[in-house]
Motif scaffolding. Sequence first.
Motif, PDB file in Angstrom:
ATOM      1  N   ALA A  89       0.830  -1.213   0.000  1.00  0.00           N
ATOM      2  CA  ALA A  89       0.000   0.000   0.000  1.00  0.00           C
ATOM      3  C   ALA A  89       0.861   1.259   0.000  1.00  0.00           C
ATOM      4  O   ALA A  89       0.560   2.234  -0.700  1.00  0.00           O
ATOM      5  N   ALA A  90       1.946   1.240   0.777  1.00  0.00           N
ATOM      6  CA  ALA A  90       2.844   2.397   0.816  1.00  0.00           C
ATOM      7  C   ALA A  90       3.527   2.587  -0.538  1.00  0.00           C
ATOM      8  O   ALA A  90       3.654   3.718  -1.039  1.00  0.00           O
ATOM      9  N   LEU A  91       3.945   1.492  -1.151  1.00  0.00           N
ATOM     10  CA  LEU A  91       4.578   1.560  -2.466  1.00  0.00           C
ATOM     11  C   LEU A  91       3.597   2.112  -3.506  1.00  0.00           C
ATOM     12  O   LEU A  91       3.976   2.913  -4.365  1.00  0.00           O
ATOM     13  N   ALA A  92       2.333   1.697  -3.400  1.00  0.00           N
ATOM     14  CA  ALA A  92       1.317   2.176  -4.346  1.00  0.00           C
ATOM     15  C   ALA A  92       1.132   3.689  -4.225  1.00  0.00           C
ATOM     16  O   ALA A  92       0.889   4.374  -5.223  1.00  0.00           O
ATOM     17  N   ARG A  93       1.250   4.223  -2.999  1.00  0.00           N
ATOM     18  CA  ARG A  93       1.129   5.681  -2.821  1.00  0.00           C
ATOM     19  C   ARG A  93       2.244   6.408  -3.553  1.00  0.00           C
ATOM     20  O   ARG A  93       2.032   7.437  -4.199  1.00  0.00           O
ATOM     21  N   LEU A  94       3.463   5.874  -3.462  1.00  0.00           N
ATOM     22  CA  LEU A  94       4.595   6.486  -4.162  1.00  0.00           C
ATOM     23  C   LEU A  94       4.437   6.341  -5.684  1.00  0.00           C
ATOM     24  O   LEU A  94       4.716   7.264  -6.440  1.00  0.00           O
ATOM     25  N   ALA A  95       3.958   5.162  -6.105  1.00  0.00           N
ATOM     26  CA  ALA A  95       3.793   4.918  -7.540  1.00  0.00           C
ATOM     27  C   ALA A  95       2.741   5.851  -8.134  1.00  0.00           C
ATOM     28  O   ALA A  95       2.893   6.349  -9.256  1.00  0.00           O
ATOM     29  N   ALA A  96       1.672   6.108  -7.366  1.00  0.00           N
ATOM     30  CA  ALA A  96       0.598   6.989  -7.856  1.00  0.00           C
ATOM     31  C   ALA A  96       1.116   8.404  -8.089  1.00  0.00           C
ATOM     32  O   ALA A  96       0.538   9.155  -8.884  1.00  0.00           O
ATOM     33  N   ARG A  97       2.195   8.774  -7.409  1.00  0.00           N
ATOM     34  CA  ARG A  97       2.797  10.096  -7.579  1.00  0.00           C
ATOM     35  C   ARG A  97       3.926  10.077  -8.623  1.00  0.00           C
ATOM     36  O   ARG A  97       4.619  11.071  -8.798  1.00  0.00           O
ATOM     37  N   GLY A  98       4.105   8.938  -9.275  1.00  0.00           N
ATOM     38  CA  GLY A  98       5.144   8.830 -10.292  1.00  0.00           C
ATOM     39  C   GLY A  98       6.547   8.828  -9.733  1.00  0.00           C
ATOM     40  O   GLY A  98       7.505   9.217 -10.417  1.00  0.00           O
ATOM     41  N   LEU A  99       6.701   8.372  -8.493  1.00  0.00           N
ATOM     42  CA  LEU A  99       7.995   8.484  -7.811  1.00  0.00           C
ATOM     43  C   LEU A  99       8.821   7.203  -7.841  1.00  0.00           C
ATOM     44  O   LEU A  99       9.926   7.175  -7.289  1.00  0.00           O
ATOM     45  N   VAL A 100       8.314   6.105  -8.437  1.00  0.00           N
ATOM     46  CA  VAL A 100       9.077   4.851  -8.420  1.00  0.00           C
ATOM     47  C   VAL A 100       9.370   4.384  -9.838  1.00  0.00           C
ATOM     48  O   VAL A 100       8.675   4.752 -10.790  1.00  0.00           O
ATOM     49  N   TYR A 101      10.413   3.571  -9.951  1.00  0.00           N
ATOM     50  CA  TYR A 101      10.735   2.968 -11.252  1.00  0.00           C
ATOM     51  C   TYR A 101      11.434   1.633 -11.026  1.00  0.00           C
ATOM     52  O   TYR A 101      11.966   1.352  -9.951  1.00  0.00           O
ATOM     53  N   GLY A 102      11.415   0.800 -12.072  1.00  0.00           N
ATOM     54  CA  GLY A 102      12.060  -0.502 -12.005  1.00  0.00           C
ATOM     55  C   GLY A 102      13.557  -0.396 -12.231  1.00  0.00           C
ATOM     56  O   GLY A 102      14.037   0.458 -12.983  1.00  0.00           O
ATOM     57  N   CYS A 103      14.307  -1.275 -11.564  1.00  0.00           N
ATOM     58  CA  CYS A 103      15.774  -1.264 -11.658  1.00  0.00           C
ATOM     59  C   CYS A 103      16.270  -2.708 -11.602  1.00  0.00           C
ATOM     60  O   CYS A 103      15.939  -3.438 -10.666  1.00  0.00           O
TER      61      CYS A 103
END
Length: 307
Positions: A89-103
């Motif tokens: 759920a916390a990761l989804a909040r960051l993803a919704a803001r465009g703040l995460v990417y795959g590495c």
Amino acid sequence: GSAPSPTGWLHLGHVAHAAWVWGVARAAGARVLVRIEDHDRGRCRPAYERDVLDALGWLGLAPDDDSLDQLRAGPSPFRQSDAGAEYEAALARLAARGLVYGCDCSRSTIARELGDGVVEGEEMTYPGTCRDRGLVPGPGVGTRVRFPDDVVGFEDLRLGPARQRPARQCGDLLLRDRHGNWTYQFAVTVDDWRQGVTLVVRGEDLLTSTGRQILLARLLGRDAPPRFLHHPLIRNADGVKLSKRDGAMGLGALRQAGRPADQLIGEALAGTGVIPAPRPVAPDALGEVFRPLLASMPPLRPAAAPG
């Protein structure tokens, strides 16, 4: 405070950490929380977790809630391997803001890319290799958060004011590795907020983690971070901190040799400079031992409500 990660047997350094957590809490009128930080499923073992819980009982250090009983009974919100839904759920909040990417970088590929910029023993600053590659997190692909180039200021209760710049220290932080394990940095930041932790007591080897955890918490939506107190470490004759990997004398062996708990607590306190020389210290005397130390530190602000 948290129990040590269940990745090996306990030693005197862990006794010192527990004594600082309980001592500071008792002197400050705070409540102690115990959680099992077994986010690294590859290295953690149930036998190590039982060793942690058994050792706290033997030392006479019980948390101020039912977390220990919950952990012994089965799945618990105080065990990181049981908290996957909260981390998702916390990761989804960051993803919704465009703040995460795959590495998909490994440590060796990062080291290769940095080349001469890597100094042995120092932290590698992730150079942003995968920032714009458009990789989708999943099997074989980890997840990173985009860090702004912010300066994070905070006051350590023992070491004083500090300023850190996470984007220059560590680069974009890894939240989940390529094998699907949540990272320490992400799991504890989410846990501290969801569990209402307002004071973190931990070893001074984690001081460099503080700015990035405050920044990550801010990106998640936590505006008021916990206070931090980083305590000294017990070191060997060469000045190196005691380590499970280096075969530091295990707490189990010390117990079997007939060393009483109050004697080991006293040795750990002397080894971290709380008292001038080893003497037996009973668990219920820890608050009294730590009160003078806390009197020399900035006052703890009132506990904020859980986020």
